[in-house]
Design a protein around this motif. Structure first.
Motif, short mmCIF file in Angstrom:
data_model
loop_
_atom_site.label_atom_id
_atom_site.label_comp_id
_atom_site.label_asym_id
_atom_site.label_seq_id
_atom_site.Cartn_x
_atom_site.Cartn_y
_atom_site.Cartn_z
N PHE A 101 0.98 -1.38 0.47
CA PHE A 101 0.22 0.21 -0.74
C PHE A 101 0.35 1.23 0.07
O PHE A 101 0.64 2.04 -0.61
N PRO A 102 1.73 1.24 0.21
CA PRO A 102 2.47 2.98 0.54
C PRO A 102 3.33 3.35 -0.34
O PRO A 102 2.77 4.69 -0.99
N ALA A 143 1.62 7.43 7.89
CA ALA A 143 0.67 6.33 7.89
C ALA A 143 -0.80 6.39 7.97
O ALA A 143 -1.13 5.12 7.75
N SER A 144 -1.37 7.46 8.04
CA SER A 144 -2.87 7.12 7.74
C SER A 144 -3.50 6.26 6.25
O SER A 144 -4.15 5.50 7.22
N GLY A 145 -2.51 6.64 5.01
CA GLY A 145 -3.70 6.13 4.46
C GLY A 145 -3.54 4.38 4.56
O GLY A 145 -4.35 3.67 4.58
N VAL A 146 -2.24 4.30 5.28
CA VAL A 146 -1.82 2.95 5.16
C VAL A 146 -2.94 2.66 6.54
O VAL A 146 -2.98 0.88 6.38
N VAL A 147 -2.68 2.98 7.24
CA VAL A 147 -3.89 2.89 8.94
C VAL A 147 -5.15 2.49 8.34
O VAL A 147 -6.07 1.53 8.47
N MET A 148 -5.69 3.45 7.15
CA MET A 148 -7.22 2.98 6.74
C MET A 148 -7.32 2.44 5.76
O MET A 148 -8.18 1.63 5.92
N GLY A 149 -6.43 1.34 4.66
CA GLY A 149 -6.44 0.35 4.14
C GLY A 149 -6.61 -0.73 5.39
O GLY A 149 -7.22 -1.76 5.28
N GLU A 153 -5.79 10.35 0.68
CA GLU A 153 -5.61 9.18 0.27
C GLU A 153 -6.20 8.33 1.67
O GLU A 153 -6.37 7.24 1.47
N HIS A 154 -7.29 8.93 2.50
CA HIS A 154 -7.65 7.78 3.52
C HIS A 154 -8.74 7.21 2.90
O HIS A 154 -8.34 6.47 3.47
N PHE A 155 -9.37 8.05 2.19
CA PHE A 155 -10.07 7.43 1.25
C PHE A 155 -9.96 5.95 0.56
O PHE A 155 -10.61 5.31 0.30
N VAL A 156 -8.85 6.61 -0.63
CA VAL A 156 -8.16 5.43 -1.53
C VAL A 156 -8.10 4.22 -0.32
O VAL A 156 -8.33 2.70 -1.20
N GLY A 157 -7.21 4.95 0.60
CA GLY A 157 -6.33 4.08 1.16
C GLY A 157 -7.83 3.12 1.90
O GLY A 157 -8.05 1.47 2.57
#
Length: 253
Positions: A75-76, A95-101, A229-233
């Motif tokens: 994901f990163p 890492a918020s996008g990864v966390v949202m994944g 990025e949050h939404f996409v993740g």
């Protein structure tokens, strides 16, 4: 990585105007502010154990390892380069996008847990229904700060919410014949000490994280929360986990 000199950390941030393969991966693990770091670490430390407990309780520990390792490794760079889809002079880090994944894996993991422990399902209906319902909430939260000044955004958001509502309604109708059975199982599940509490805690965490990740006002003292990025993740997290399970089921695993 937070212990590295500030200048070094800045060099590892993914700059949209000068993207590199290295920074595409490292930027997800770079934090310039202590508050940003602590928030992401806290969310990670509550989401991952919840996924683990749900996976163990439903007998799918292997899926947990597959989901988490995929999100942390793949994901990163994917999220970093997907940020280039919106042309702007900025940068992404944290890492918020990864966390949202990882949060995106919760609807499937929770649905799997409810089916395996309380016979509430099927997973193929409940997991997409939870995910699509959450998208309605996310779409409303994400545009609160711009709706008053932009009628177009309001119109598009209303359309999205309506589409989500109709989709959820479709899933609800498909499960209509099971409604009485599901309600009786929900009542009896309250007696399942420990397992019932875990399901309630997981649902509470799921909803709470969405409110944290998609604040009404995305501006902060140090920048703007990357809602895109949050939404996409989050979306990729669900799509990847759901697709993985479907593929594994096709091969009888």
């Amino acid at each position: 990585m937070y212990q590295l000199p500030y200048a070094v950390r800045e060099s590892l941030v993914f700059d949209y105007t000068d993207p590199t393969v290295v920074t595409a991966f490292t930027s997800s693990f770079v934090h310039l502010e202590t508050g940003h770091l602590l928030t992401n670490v806290f969310l990670y430390l509550v989401v991952v154990p919840t996924l683990y407990l749900l996976g163990i309780a439903s007998g799918n520990r292997q899926r947990f390892y597959i989901f988490v390792s995929t999100v942390l490794v793949a994901f990163p760079p994917v999220l970093s380069y997907l940020n280039l889809a919106i042309i702007r002079s900025s940068a992404t880090l944290g890492a918020s996008g990864v966390v949202m994944g990882l949060v995106g894996c919760l609807p499937l993991t929770l649905a799997d847990y409810l089916e395996s422990r309380f016979a509430i399902g099927p997973v193929r209906t409940f997991a997409p229904m939870m995910f699509l319902t959450s998208l309605g909430l996310v779409s409303v939260l994400s545009v609160q700060s711009v709706v008053p000044e932009n009628s177009t955004v309001l119109f598009v958001t209303a359309g999205l919410v309506l589409a989500v509502f109709l989709t959820v309604l479709f899933y609800a109708i498909s499960a209509y014949e099971q409604v009485d059975n599901i309600l009786s199982k929900l009542r009896s599940s309250a007696d399942a000490t420990g397992y019932f509490e875990l399901s309630v805690a997981a649902i509470f965490l799921f909803v709470t994280v969405l409110f944290v990740a998609f604040p009404v006002d995305p501006t902060t003292e140090n920048g703007v929360v990357n809602l895109y990025e949050h939404f996409v993740g989050y979306s990729l997290g669900f799509i990847a986990s759901f697709t993985t399970v479907e593929v594994l089921n096709q091969f009888g695993r």
